[in-house]
Design an enzyme around this catalytic site. Structure first.
Site, PDB file in Angstrom:
ATOM      1  N   ASP B 355     -14.027  -3.653  12.599  1.00 52.40           N
ATOM      2  CA  ASP B 355     -14.640  -2.383  12.240  1.00 52.40           C
ATOM      3  C   ASP B 355     -13.746  -1.224  12.688  1.00 52.40           C
ATOM      4  OD1 ASP B 355     -17.102  -0.922  11.378  1.00 52.40           O
ATOM      5  OD2 ASP B 355     -17.069  -0.259  13.469  1.00 52.40           O
ATOM      6  N   GLU B 392     -10.713  -3.112   8.652  1.00 56.04           N
ATOM      7  CA  GLU B 392     -11.233  -1.931   7.966  1.00 56.04           C
ATOM      8  C   GLU B 392     -10.252  -0.830   8.356  1.00 56.04           C
ATOM      9  OE1 GLU B 392     -15.461   0.417   7.451  1.00 56.04           O
ATOM     10  OE2 GLU B 392     -14.814  -0.035   9.457  1.00 56.04           O
TER      11      GLU B 392
END
Lengths: 113, 714
Positions: B355, B392
Site C-alpha cells: 500500500d 501501489e
C-alpha cells in the site's frame, strides 16, 4: 481445572474416555497418560464426549498422539466431539488429520469389522 | 544418542530470580518472544530508553501479574533480552514498559505509564471477536501473546505460478462471506473463505489478494453514519496495529487465540486448489497516528527510529494518516524484511501488494531516493526470491511512480494508467485509441526493459467504484461515510448509461451489461497481470459509494444471492468465467516479453498487428472509437508454446461498424468465441466459424473475440 482419563476394553478396541478441559495446564499430563495406549493391539478410540473445550495446546497433544500412532501403524479414532470442539478443529484444519466418528457404537462396530 | 532425545542444555537453567520469577540473560536474536528449553526468551530493541521492564499478564486480567525489570547486564547493545522460566504460554500476555525522555523536539516520546505491545508480537489479543465492545479503559488494549508455531503443513508447496500467468482476485476476508447469504458455517472469517474455495476454482482465478490481514483495530473509527447513527468501522484495515500477527477478528477461532492456525489452514487449502495468496501490506504508516494518536508500541519504544520526523520532531505525513514509517532507517528496514520473511516462511504466502509503496523509497527526511536500500534488499532477499512483489506506486503526498518505481527487475506495479484508459475509452471518450492499444500490449511505454508482468492491470479495485457502479453512476454517493460526501475520489471516469443509480429501463440495463463485459474483456485479454475486484463478476453494487473503507454492512459484503440461486447474475458470472478460461487457454495473451509488431518466429505474421474498421489500417485519430488487434499464436510465450491466432475488437462508438478482418494463414478461418452484445460466450474449442469469413458486424458499445484456426473440427 483437570482432565480425567478412564479406559476400558470393548472387544478388540480400547476406549479411552476424557472428561474436562484439555488446555496447556492439563495437556502435558494427558499426553503422558495417552501415549502408553498407542502401540497396543487393536484400535484406540478416544472418547471426547466429556470434553467441553480443547485449547491450541490440547489440539496439539491429540495430534502428537495421532502422529505417534501413525509411526507404529496403530489407529486412533476420535469419538463424540461436541459441536464446539468439532467447529474449532474444522476451522483450524486439525479435523483433516483425524479419523472421526460421531457415535461410539458405530466406531466399535467398525473396529470389530 | 539419537536426535529424538536431544541433550539437555546447560543454559536451560535460571541464574537468578526477579520478582519471584526464575530468569537468566537471553539471546538478543530473534526479536520478540520465543520458547526455549524451560522458558521463553523475550527480546526487544530500544536505542534511547533508559530502562526497560517486561510486563506479564494472565490472559484477560486487568492488572499485570508481574513486572520484571531487565537488569543492565541483560542488555546487549540496545537490545534487552531475558529468558523467563516456568511460564504458561497459553495463558500468558506480555508487553514492555520503557522509561526514557519525553522530548518531542529531539524525537523522544517515552511514556512509562504505558504498557507497550511488542512490535514483533506474532499473536495479539484484544480485538478477538470482530466489533465486540472492548474495555476502553484497558491499560493494555493490544496484548502480545506467543503462538504455537508447529502447524502441520504436510507437503504444502507454493503453486509457483509465473507472474504473467496470474489472474488475481482482490477480496476482503470478512466481506467475502459475512453476508447472510454466504451459507458458510463461520461467516466473515478465514474459515468461511476456505469454504468458498470451490467457487474460486470454478471462476478460474489462481491468486487471491487479501486486503490487510495484519492485526488492526476495526473500532478506531470515531465516525457514525449521519443518516442512521450506526457506528462506522475501520472495515478495510489499512491501519496496522501489529505487523506479525494475523487479525484475530477474522478468525472464527480468534476468541480461542487460534487465528494463526486458522489462517494457515486457509493458505494450505488455497494452495491445494492451485491458488496463490498475496497479502495487501501497509508499511507506510501505523495505527499510532500523529501527536494526538495512541501510544501502542513504536512511539513508546523508539519514536525517532520508527517514524519520519521533521527537524522539529513533528510527524511527516506522506501517508495522509498522521505518521510515516521511517522505512529506510536500517533498523526499520530490518523490521520490514523480517516481517515479510516471516509471512513467507511461516504462513507460506506467495506475494505482497504494498500500500502506498512510493513511501518505501523515501529517505528519513522524506526525500525520494534513487536507489532505496529497502526496495533493493526486498528484491534480492533469499527468502523472498520467488515472492510476488507488487507496488501501489504512489503515495498520498504526490509521489507518483507508475512506470518508474525502483524495481530491480522484480517489482510489479498497480497500473493506474491502465484503469483510467480502459474506463475512459469504454465510456466513449475520444482520442484514446492509441493509449488503449499501448495498455492492451502491456504498457511497454511505462515498462520498457521489464517484462509484461510489471503491469498489474485492473479496471476496479477495493478503492473506488465497483464495476457495476462504474456503469451505473456518474458521481460518487458517499453520504453514508459521515464526511458530507467529501471523501473518496472524484476522477472516476464513470458513466451511468442514461440514468443515475438502479434502473428498470431495459435499454439502460442492457447497455450496462455490455459495458461491464467490454471492460472485463479488455482486462482479461490484455498483456500484463489482470486483477479482478471480488464481486464484479456478479455485478456487486455499493450503491454509488466509492470509498467503503468504513462500511461493515451489505454495502461492502459480497451478496451470494448474485452468484447462485434465482437472483443470480448468471449472465455476467458465466461471461467472466469464460473470459478467464479463454485467457488461461491462450498463452499468446500471457507472454512475458512485450509484443514488437514484428515476426520473431518465422510465422509469416507479426506478434501483434493493429487494425481498425479496415484490416491493417488502425485509425489513431482523435475522433475514432474503434480498436482491433490480432495476436499471432505462434508467438505465444515468446514462441515457446503453441497457440491459435486471436483477434480482438472493441467498439466504444454508439454506432455499429462492419469490420474487415485481417487475413489468416491458408486453411484457417475465424471462429467466434465471444461478442459482448450476446448473452454468452461459446464453449472453448467449439466456437462456430463465422458466416462471412472476412467481415464482422460489431454492434454499438460492443467487443468481440475471434479465434483463427483450421476450418475443420479441432
Amino acid at each position: 481445572m483437570t482432565v480425567k482419563l478412564t479406559s476400558r476394553m470393548e472387544g478388540a478396541a480400547c476406549v479411552v474416555a476424557l472428561e474436562g478441559e484439555v488446555n496447556s495446564t492439563t495437556s502435558g499430563g494427558l499426553q503422558a497418560q495417552l501415549l502408553p495406549f498407542i502401540g497396543q493391539e487393536g484400535r484406540v478410540l478416544i472418547d471426547l464426549s466429556g470434553v467441553s473445550y480443547i485449547s491450541s495446546a490440547g489440539l496439539r497433544t491429540l495430534l502428537i498422539v495421532h502422529r505417534r500412532a501413525q509411526q507404529v501403524r496403530a489407529r486412533v479414532t476420535l469419538v463424540g466431539l461436541s459441536e464446539e470442539v468439532r467447529f474449532v478443529m474444522s476451522a483450524t484444519g486439525f479435523l483433516d488429520f483425524f479419523e472421526v466418528t460421531d457415535d461410539l457404537d458405530d466406531a466399535l462396530e467398525r473396529a470389530g469389522g | 544418542m539419537t536426535v529424538e532425545d536431544l541433550r539437555e542444555r546447560v543454559d536451560g537453567y535460571p541464574t537468578r530470580r526477579i520478582n519471584g520469577y526464575r530468569v537468566r540473560a537471553g539471546r538478543p536474536f530473534p526479536y520478540g518472544a520465543h520458547p526455549v528449553p524451560g522458558g521463553i526468551t523475550f527480546s526487544v530493541y530500544s536505542d534511547r530508553a533508559t530502562s526497560m521492564s517486561l510486563v506479564l499478564f494472565e490472559r484477560g486480567a486487568k492488572r499485570p501479574v508481574a513486572e520484571l525489570p531487565f537488569p543492565p547486564e541483560f542488555r546487549v547493545g540496545s537490545v534487552y533480552a531475558m529468558t523467563v522460566f516456568g511460564l504458561d504460554v497459553e495463558n500468558l500476555e506480555y508487553g514492555f514498559r520503557a522509561e526514557g525522555p519525553f522530548d518531542p523536539a529531539a524525537g523522544d516520546r517515552f511514556d512509562a505509564a504505558k504498557v507497550l505491545s511488542d512490535p514483533y508480537a506474532r499473536l495479539v489479543s484484544g480485538r478477538d471477536v470482530w466489533g465486540a465492545e472492548p474495555d476502553w479503559d484497558d491499560v493494555y488494549p493490544y496484548r502480545a501473546r506467543i503462538p504455537d508455531d508447529d502447524f502441520d503443513w504436510g507437503d504444502d508447496t507454493p503453486p509457483g505460478i509465473p507472474t504473467e500467468d496470474l489472474v488475481i482476485y482482490e477480496t476482503h476476508v470478512r466481506g467475502f462471506t459475512r453476508h447472510p447469504s454466504s451459507g458458510v458455517s463461520a461467516p466473515g472469517t478465514y474459515a468461511g473463505l476456505r469454504e468458498k474455495i470451490p467457487y474460486l476454482r470454478r471462476l478460474g482465478v489462481n491468486c487471491v489478494e487479501l486486503l490487510p490481514v495484519f492485526e488492526f483495530d476495526e473500532l478506531d473509527n470515531p465516525r457514525t453514519d449521519p443518516r442512521t447513527g450506526d457506528r462506522l468501522y475501520n472495515y478495510w484495515g489499512y491501519n496496522t496495529v501489529s505487523f506479525f500477527a494475523p487479525k484475530a477478528g477474522y478468525a472464527a477461532t480468534g476468541r480461542f487465540g487460534m487465528q494463526a492456525d486458522e489462517f494457515k489452514s486457509l493458505v494450505k487449502e488455497l494452495h491445494r486448489a492451485g491458488i496463490e495468496v498475496v497479502l495487501d501490506v501497509v508499511f507506510n504508516h501505523t495505527a499510532e497516528g500523529n501527536e494526538q494518536g495512541p501510544t501502542i508500541s513504536f512511539r513508546g519504544l523508539d519514536n525517532a527510529t520508527y517514524y519520519m520526523l521533521t527537524p522539529r520532531g513533528e510527524y511527516y505525513n506522506f501517508s495522509g494518516t498522521g505518521n510515516t514509517v521511517n522505512c529506510n532507517h536500517p533498523v526499520v528496514r530490518d523490521f520490514v524484511l523480517s516481517c515479510l520473511r516471516y509471512w513467507v516462511a511461516e504462513y507460506h504466502v506467495d506475494g505482497f501488494r504494498f500500500d502506498l509503496a512510493a513511501i518505501l523509497d523515501r529517505a528519513p527526511d522524506g526525500t525520494p531516493l534513487p536507489n532505496p536500500p529497502l526496495l533493493e534488499q526486498l528484491a534480492h532477499d533469499p527468502v523472498l526470491r520467488h515472492t510476488k512483489l507488487i507496488a501501489e506506486a504512489w503515495d498520498a503526498a504526490g509521489l507518483y511512480q507508475v512506470g518508474h518505481f525502483p524495481n530491480y527487475g522484480r517489482w510489479s506495479e498497480w497500473n493506474g494508467k491502465f484503469r483510467d484508459a480502459v474506463r475512459r475509452f469504454v465510456k466513449g471518450d475520444a482520442g484514446l485509441v492509441g493509449e488503449l492499444a499501448t495498455r492492451m500490449a502491456g504498457s511497454p511505454d511505462l515498462y520498457q526493459g521489464r517484462t509484461s508482468s510489471a503491469s498489474v492491470n485492473f479496471v476496479t479495485a477495493h478503492d473506488g467504484f465497483t464495476l457495476n457502479d462504474l456503469v451505473s453512476y456518474n458521481d460518487k454517493h458517499n453520504e453514508a461515510n459521515g464526511e458530507g460526501g467529501a471523501d473518496g475520489a472524484d476522477d472516476n471516469h464513470s458513466w451511468n448509461c442514461g440514468e443515475e443509480g438502479p434502473s428498470a429501463d431495459p435499454h439502460v440495463r442492457a447497455l450496462r451489461m455490455r459495458q461491464m463485459k467490454n471492460m472485463l474483456l479488455i482486462l482479461l485479454t490484455s498483456q500484463g497481470v489482470p486483477m479482478l475486484l471480488a464481486g464484479d463478476e456478479v455485478g456487486r453494487t455499493q450503491l454509488g459509494n466509492n470509498n467503503t473503507y468504513c462500511q461493515d454492512n451489505e454495502l461492502s459484503w459480497f451478496d451470494w444471492g448474485l452468484a447462485e440461486g434465482p437472483t443470480a447474475n448468471t449472465e455476467l458470472l458465466e461471461f467472466t468465467r469464460a473470459l478467464i478460461a479463454f485467457r488461461r487457454a491462450h498463452p499468446v495473451l500471457r507472454s512475458a516479453g512485450h509484443p514488437t509488431g514484428s515476426d520473431r518466429v518465422g510465422s509469416g505474421l507479426p506478434d501483434i498487428s493493429w487494425h481498425g474498421v479496415r484490416a491493417g489500417a488502425p485509425d489513431w485519430s482523435s475522433h475514432c472509437r474503434v480498436l482491433a488487434l490480432m495476436r499471432c499464436g505462434r508467438h505465444a510465450k515468446d514462441g515457446t508454446e503453441p497457440d491459435e491466432n486471436v483477434y480482438l475488437a472493441v467498439n466504444a462508438h454508439w454506432e455499429a461498424h462492419d469490420l474487415e478482418l485481417p487475413r489468416l494463414p491458408a486453411g484457417e478461418v475465424w471462429h467466434l468465441f465471444a461478442d459482448t452484445s450476446q448473452a454468452a460466450a461459446h464453449p472453448l474449442g467449439a466456437e462456430p466459424a463465422l458466416e462471412h469469413p472476412g467481415r464482422y458486424h460489431l454492434g454499438p458499445h460492443s467487443a468481440v473475440i475471434l479465434v483463427g484456426r483450421s476450418a475443420g473440427p479441432r
